[in-house]
Design a protein around this motif. Structure first.
Motif, short mmCIF file in Angstrom:
data_model
loop_
_atom_site.label_atom_id
_atom_site.label_comp_id
_atom_site.label_asym_id
_atom_site.label_seq_id
_atom_site.Cartn_x
_atom_site.Cartn_y
_atom_site.Cartn_z
N VAL A 110 6.54 -10.15 0.85
CA VAL A 110 5.24 -9.50 0.63
C VAL A 110 5.15 -8.96 -0.78
O VAL A 110 4.12 -9.13 -1.46
CB VAL A 110 5.02 -8.39 1.69
CG1 VAL A 110 3.85 -7.52 1.31
CG2 VAL A 110 4.82 -9.00 3.06
N ASN A 111 6.21 -8.32 -1.27
CA ASN A 111 6.17 -7.77 -2.62
C ASN A 111 6.09 -8.85 -3.68
O ASN A 111 5.36 -8.71 -4.67
CB ASN A 111 7.39 -6.88 -2.86
CG ASN A 111 7.22 -5.53 -2.22
OD1 ASN A 111 6.11 -5.06 -2.03
ND2 ASN A 111 8.32 -4.91 -1.87
N ALA A 136 4.73 -11.84 -3.28
CA ALA A 136 3.38 -12.38 -3.21
C ALA A 136 2.38 -11.46 -3.90
O ALA A 136 1.48 -11.93 -4.61
CB ALA A 136 2.98 -12.59 -1.75
N CYS A 137 2.53 -10.15 -3.73
CA CYS A 137 1.63 -9.20 -4.38
C CYS A 137 1.75 -9.27 -5.90
O CYS A 137 0.74 -9.25 -6.62
CB CYS A 137 1.91 -7.78 -3.91
SG CYS A 137 1.31 -7.47 -2.25
N VAL A 138 2.96 -9.39 -6.40
CA VAL A 138 3.17 -9.47 -7.85
C VAL A 138 2.57 -10.76 -8.40
O VAL A 138 1.90 -10.75 -9.45
CB VAL A 138 4.67 -9.37 -8.19
CG1 VAL A 138 4.95 -9.73 -9.63
CG2 VAL A 138 5.19 -7.97 -7.89
N LEU A 196 0.09 -12.60 -7.11
CA LEU A 196 -1.38 -12.53 -7.07
C LEU A 196 -1.93 -11.58 -8.13
O LEU A 196 -2.97 -11.86 -8.72
CB LEU A 196 -1.83 -12.12 -5.68
CG LEU A 196 -1.60 -13.16 -4.58
CD1 LEU A 196 -1.97 -12.60 -3.22
CD2 LEU A 196 -2.37 -14.42 -4.87
N ALA A 197 -1.24 -10.48 -8.38
CA ALA A 197 -1.68 -9.56 -9.43
C ALA A 197 -1.58 -10.23 -10.80
O ALA A 197 -2.48 -10.07 -11.63
CB ALA A 197 -0.85 -8.28 -9.39
#
Length: 82
Positions: free
Chosen positions: A31-32, A34-36, A38-39
């Motif tokens: 999850v982390n 993927a968040c990085v 996408l950001a």
């Protein structure tokens, strides 16, 4: 930090199971990451000017930011597209 606390609490809830700890850590990292990613894509699009150019080159800058699109070619000067 909240993710680490949640992992610790869930690990304790499952009586310290190593299998559950491994599962939780893998999900947390996925999850982390993927968040990085996408950001980074979002920042690249905004900063790098990733707005797609139209054939007429008449879209204004609000199109890139998700706002109303105004077209000055072939329409009245202030007409807003849906």
């Amino acid at each position: 930090m909240l993710g680490v606390i949640m992992i610790a609490r869930l690990h304790a809830m499952y009586q310290g199971s190593r299998t559950m700890l491994l599962f939780l850590v893998i999900i947390f990292l996925a999850v982390n990451i993927a968040c990085v990613v996408l950001a980074a894509i979002g920042i690249k699009t905004v900063v790098g000017g990733g707005c797609p150019a139209s054939e007429l080159n008449s879209l204004d800058a609000q199109h890139c930011l998700g706002g109303p699109r105004t077209v000055s070619f072939g329409l009245d000067c202030c007409e807003t597209l849906p």
